[in-house]
Design a protein around this motif. Structure first.
Motif, PDB file in Angstrom:
ATOM      1  N   TRP A 131     -92.599 -14.467  55.133  1.00 24.44           N
ATOM      2  CA  TRP A 131     -93.240 -15.738  55.170  1.00 24.44           C
ATOM      3  C   TRP A 131     -92.186 -16.147  53.176  1.00 24.44           C
ATOM      4  O   TRP A 131     -92.252 -17.233  52.910  1.00 24.44           O
ATOM      5  N   ARG A 132     -91.785 -15.593  52.336  1.00 28.74           N
ATOM      6  CA  ARG A 132     -91.358 -15.574  50.936  1.00 28.74           C
ATOM      7  C   ARG A 132     -89.983 -16.261  50.907  1.00 28.74           C
ATOM      8  O   ARG A 132     -89.624 -16.384  49.941  1.00 28.74           O
TER       9      ARG A 132
ATOM     10  N   SER B 134     -88.844 -19.660  54.435  1.00 31.62           N
ATOM     11  CA  SER B 134     -89.639 -20.260  55.856  1.00 31.62           C
ATOM     12  C   SER B 134     -91.005 -20.654  55.163  1.00 31.62           C
ATOM     13  O   SER B 134     -90.453 -21.284  54.572  1.00 31.62           O
ATOM     14  N   ASP B 135     -91.771 -21.602  56.600  1.00 31.14           N
ATOM     15  CA  ASP B 135     -92.686 -22.360  56.162  1.00 31.14           C
ATOM     16  C   ASP B 135     -94.131 -21.575  56.348  1.00 31.14           C
ATOM     17  O   ASP B 135     -94.500 -21.433  56.504  1.00 31.14           O
ATOM     18  N   PRO B 136     -94.962 -21.128  54.965  1.00 27.33           N
ATOM     19  CA  PRO B 136     -95.950 -20.681  55.092  1.00 27.33           C
ATOM     20  C   PRO B 136     -96.385 -20.813  55.378  1.00 27.33           C
ATOM     21  O   PRO B 136     -97.950 -20.193  55.281  1.00 27.33           O
ATOM     22  N   TYR B 137     -96.901 -22.187  56.683  1.00 33.20           N
ATOM     23  CA  TYR B 137     -97.941 -22.723  57.469  1.00 33.20           C
ATOM     24  C   TYR B 137     -97.236 -22.578  59.090  1.00 33.20           C
ATOM     25  O   TYR B 137     -98.552 -23.529  59.198  1.00 33.20           O
TER      26      TYR B 137
ATOM     27  N   HIS C 227     -98.444 -20.719  60.945  1.00 28.77           N
ATOM     28  CA  HIS C 227     -99.035 -19.954  61.683  1.00 28.77           C
ATOM     29  C   HIS C 227     -99.778 -20.969  61.975  1.00 28.77           C
ATOM     30  O   HIS C 227    -100.954 -20.959  63.149  1.00 28.77           O
TER      31      HIS C 227
ATOM     32  N   PRO D 273     -99.712 -13.865  55.001  1.00 24.94           N
ATOM     33  CA  PRO D 273    -100.075 -14.947  56.042  1.00 24.94           C
ATOM     34  C   PRO D 273    -101.127 -14.261  56.764  1.00 24.94           C
ATOM     35  O   PRO D 273    -100.822 -13.425  57.554  1.00 24.94           O
TER      36      PRO D 273
END
Lengths: 443, 443
Positions: free
Chosen positions: B21-22, B26-29, B31, B68
C-alpha cells in the motif's frame, strides 16, 4: 418548493397478486432471473422512485403447488442491482431474530459502500415457527421477546457502524501509517441477547449506516419505529385509518425525542390502471378469476390460526376468532384482515378476492388521473409522506404506473422530474446523515 | 489434449505484500473501491483464469497503523463482480463457526444463480479468539471442535442445496400448478451443532451447489478436504514438500471413496517478474525496504503465541517454541513459518522479509520464462494441479503475470487460450455437476 412525495417500488417476482404468475405475460421463473429484477429497477429509475424494496423471510413460505416459492437472498440480489443502477435506493429485508449483528452490520456496510450510499434495511423480527425451526429453535419466540432482541440488535449494529470514526484512515505512505487506531471504538457490548467485542472490519460507509426501515404496525412495532425507523411501510385500508396511524406514529416519534420529519410514513398501495374505470375493474377481474380458491383459503386459515378446512368459502368469518393479543406474529395483518371482512360483511370467497392483490394493502383503481388524485389526497391530508407501490403484475404494472401516473404527479409538482447529481438514499428521503456517536458531541 | 493447468487469482486490496500500500502506484482506499476489484477481475479474465478468490475473517485483523484493515464482505463483493464479468469463477471465504447453515446455503445458492453457476465457497473454521468474541463466545473453540462443527455444517448445507429436486418447478399456468411439492425434501436435521427443519427457499442452482474449496493443511484440515473439498489451496515452500502434500491428499481422497481427480491441489505462489533475475530481485527489495520491522515483528509474535517484544529482530527464533499440537488455530501456517526459519537459519528480520510477500507462500521470482518453467515443473512433477496466484502488488503484479507469463503457458499448451462458451466454475475445473442426493440413485 412544494413538499415532495416519496415513492418506493416493492418488487416481488411476477407481482403482488397471488395469481399473477398465471397470466400469459408472466415468467414463472422470474424469481430467479436477475435480468427480470434489473428490468424492474430500471423502470423504477425511469420513474425517479426514491427506492426499491424486497421483502423476505428465511423459510419456504408456501406450498410449491400454489404459486412461485423462494427468492434470491435480498442483500445478494440488491448488490447485483447496485451495479446495474445509478440512483435508486436499495432496501433489503433482514431479520434480527435469525442473524448475528456482526455479520449483518458488515453486509449492509458493504452494500452501502458498493452502491455509493444507497443501502436501506427493512428491519423485521420474523414471525412464525417455520423460520424458528430453520435456526435451531423448536418454537417461535414470543412477539415481545423478538422485539426486545431487535432493540438490542439495533444498538449493537449502531455501535458497529460507528466503530470507525469517519476520518480513521490516514493513508500516510511516507510515514508508513495507514490508519489512526485511536479512532477505532470496539463495541465491547455485553447484553441480554448478544455479546460483541470488536470493531467492524470495514470503514464507516457513505451513509454512516443504511436507512432504517420498519413495517410492524403492532404496538411493539410502532414503539420500535418511533425509536429507530426513518421510513415505515404500513397497510391502511381507509383514509381515516391512515391519518390516525400517521398522527400516532409522528407523535410517538416526537415523544421519543426525535424530529417527526425524520420518519417518513409510506402506506402500501396496489395501483390498478385503465383508460376508464371499467377497464381498470376488468383488469382486477382477470386476476381474481385466476385465483385457485382452495389455495387462498388455506393461506387465510394459516393467517387466522385456524385448522385446515375450518373456513367455508361462501360463509363469513366465524365470530369467535381470538383477539390480536393472542396472536404471536403478524399481529397488525391479522387485525386488518379480520376488520376488513367484518366492516364490509365479506364472505371468505369475497375476502380472498380482496386480499389477492395486495394481501391487505389498499387498491387505488381507476384512470391515471383518478389514481394520481387518490395519491395526492392521502399525501396532502396527513395520511402519507409517500407510498410503497405494489403492482399486482410485474413488470407491466410498474411500467404502467411510471408511464401514466408519474407524469401527472410531476406535473402537479409533487415528484422530482429527474434525479440530478448522485445522492445517498437518505438524502433522497430528505434525512440527515447520522453523526458518529463518538464524534457527535464535537460537531 | 495436454492436461490443463488451473489458475486462481487470490485478490487482496493493494496486494499480498504487507507494504504494497505504500508504493506510489497503490491506492490506500483500494479495499473499499468496487472499481479496483472490477479492474482486477477483468485482468484475470484476460488471463483466462478459472477463478478469483477472496480470503476473509469476521474480525478486524490488525492495527490500523500497520496497513489497510477491513474488507468488503466477500459474498457481497463477489455478487457485484458477477455482474461485471462473464466467465470467471467467484470463490468467497465464509466461516462455518460464525454463520448458520440456512442463511449461508441460501447466499451461496443466490450467488450461484446470479452468476450463472460461477460460485465457489472456501470453507474455513476461523481461528482466533478475536472472531469468537464478536459472536458471543468468550474464547476460541478448540481446533477439533471447529472441524466437527464444520463437518456437520457441510452435511446440513448439502441437504439444503438438495432440498429441491432439479425439476421441482412445473410452471403449469393452465392448471394453476407452479411446483411439485413431492420434489421438495426438507432436511429435518437434528444434530450436535444444528437443527434445521425446512427446505431452502430457493430452487437448486446451476451448479447444484458452489464449488467446495478448502485451505487447512493440518491433519483435521486434510481429513476434511479428502471428504468434501473439490479444490484445495495450500502453502508449500519446496517442490518435495508440495509433492508429499499432493500425494498424501490424493490418496486420502481415494481412501474417502472419492475420485482423486475430483480434488484439485493449488499451491499459492507469489510471482515476482523482471526482464532479468536482477530486476525481479530489485522489485522484491523495494517492497522489503517499505516494511516497518516493528509491525511485522508484532504480527510474527502473535502467530507464534509469544508476548509482545519477545523476539529480537537480529536473533533467530527461540528454540523452545511450543509444538504445533499446542496451537489451536492456523496450525499449518505456524509449522511452515517455524520450519522455514530453522531450515534457512534466518534471523527474525530476515524471516520477516521472506514472509512479507506471501505470508508463508512461495515466491517464484525471475524472468517470465523462469516463472513459467517453475510452474510447469511443479505442474508436471506431481506437485500441483494449478496455482493460487498471489501477486505482491495489485493490480500491477496480476497484469504483469497475465501479460508476460500467461502467453508462455498458452504456448506450451498448458492453459486455455480463450474461455469459449459460458460454463460453470465446476466445469472449468473439470469436475462433474453433483447429482441431487434424492435422485442420484435413479440416474
Amino acid at each position: 418548493m412544494t413538499r415532495q412525495l416519496h415513492l418506493n417500488a416493492f418488487l416481488m417476482n411476477t407481482g403482488h397478486h397471488e395469481a399473477s404468475w398465471r397470466l400469459p405475460e408472466s415468467d414463472p421463473y422470474a424469481h430467479v432471473d436477475l435480468a427480470h429484477y434489473v428490468g424492474l429497477a430500471r423502470i423504477a429509475e425511469r420513474g425517479t422512485f426514491d427506492s426499491l424494496f424486497l421483502a423476505d423471510g428465511p423459510q419456504l413460505w408456501n406450498n410449491l403447488a400454489q404459486r412461485p416459492a423462494g427468492a434470491l437472498e435480498p442483500l445478494t440480489l440488491l448488490t447485483a442491482l447496485a451495479t446495474a443502477t445509478e440512483h435508486i435506493g436499495l432496501i433489503a429485508t433482514a431479520s434480527t431474530s435469525y442473524n448475528s449483528p456482526y455479520n449483518l452490520a458488515r453486509k449492509f456496510a458493504s452494500l452501502d459502500i458498493i452502491s455509493g450510499g444507497r443501502a436501506g434495511w427493512n428491519i423485521v423480527t420474523t414471525a412464525g415457527a417455520e423460520a424458528a425451526r430453520n435456526f435451531g429453535l423448536a418454537t417461535e419466540p414470543a412477539h415481545a421477546e423478538r422485539y426486545a432482541r431487535a432493540a438490542e440488535f439495533l444498538d449493537v449494529a449502531l455501535k458497529l457502524w460507528d466503530s470507525w470514526e469517519d476520518d480513521a484512515i490516514v493513508a500516510d505512505k511516507a510515514a508508513g501509517i495507514w490508519g489512526d487506531d485511536t479512532k477505532i471504538h470496539p463495541p465491547r457490548h455485553q447484553g441480554t441477547y448478544f455479546s460483541v467485542e470488536g470493531a467492524l472490519n470495514l470503514p464507516r460507509s457513505p451513509q454512516g449506516y443504511p436507512l432504517l426501515v420498519q413495517a410492524g404496525s403492532s404496538d411493539d412495532g410502532k414503539a420500535f419505529a418511533a425509536r429507530y425507523a426513518e421510513a415505515v411501510f404500513t397497510a391502511q385500508q381507509t383514509l381515516a385509518d391512515a391519518q390516525a396511524f400517521y398522527t400516532d406514529l409522528k407523535s410517538r416519534t416526537r415523544r421519543a425525542g426525535r424530529d417527526p420529519e425524520h420518519l417518513k410514513v409510506l402506506p402500501g398501495i396496489v395501483p390498478v390502471l385503465g383508460s376508464t374505470e371499467a377497464e381498470a375493474r376488468a383488469h382486477e377481474q382477470v386476476l381474481e378469476d385466476h385465483i385457485v380458491p382452495e389455495h387462498a383459503r388455506a393461506r387465510l386459515e394459516n393467517l387466522l390460526r385456524l385448522p385446515p378446512g375450518a373456513l367455508d368459502l361462501d360463509q363469513r368469518l366465524p365470530d369467535d376468532l381470538p383477539p390480536e393479543s393472542a396472536v404471536e406474529g403478524a399481529k397488525s395483518r391479522y387485525t386488518l384482515v379480520v376488520e376488513l371482512a367484518r366492516r364490509e360483511r365479506l364472505t371468505v370467497r369475497q375476502l380472498i378476492g380482496r386480499l389477492g392483490g395486495g394481501r391487505g394493502h389498499l387498491t387505488f383503481a381507476g384512470t391515471p388521473e383518478q389514481v394520481a388524485d387518490q395519491i395526492a389526497t392521502w399525501f396532502t391530508q396527513g395520511a402519507a409522506d409517500g407510498f410503497n407501490i405494489m403492482p399486482a403484475v410485474l413488470p407491466s404494472g410498474l411500467a404502467a404506473f411510471v408511464e401514466n401516473v408519474v407524469p401527472l404527479l410531476r406535473a402537479r409538482g409533487l415528484l422530482r422530474t429527474e434525479y440530478g447529481p448522485r445522492r445517498t438514499l437518505r438524502e433522497r428521503y430528505g434525512l440527515p446523515r447520522p453523526a458518529n456517536q463518538h464524534t457527535a458531541a464535537l460537531v
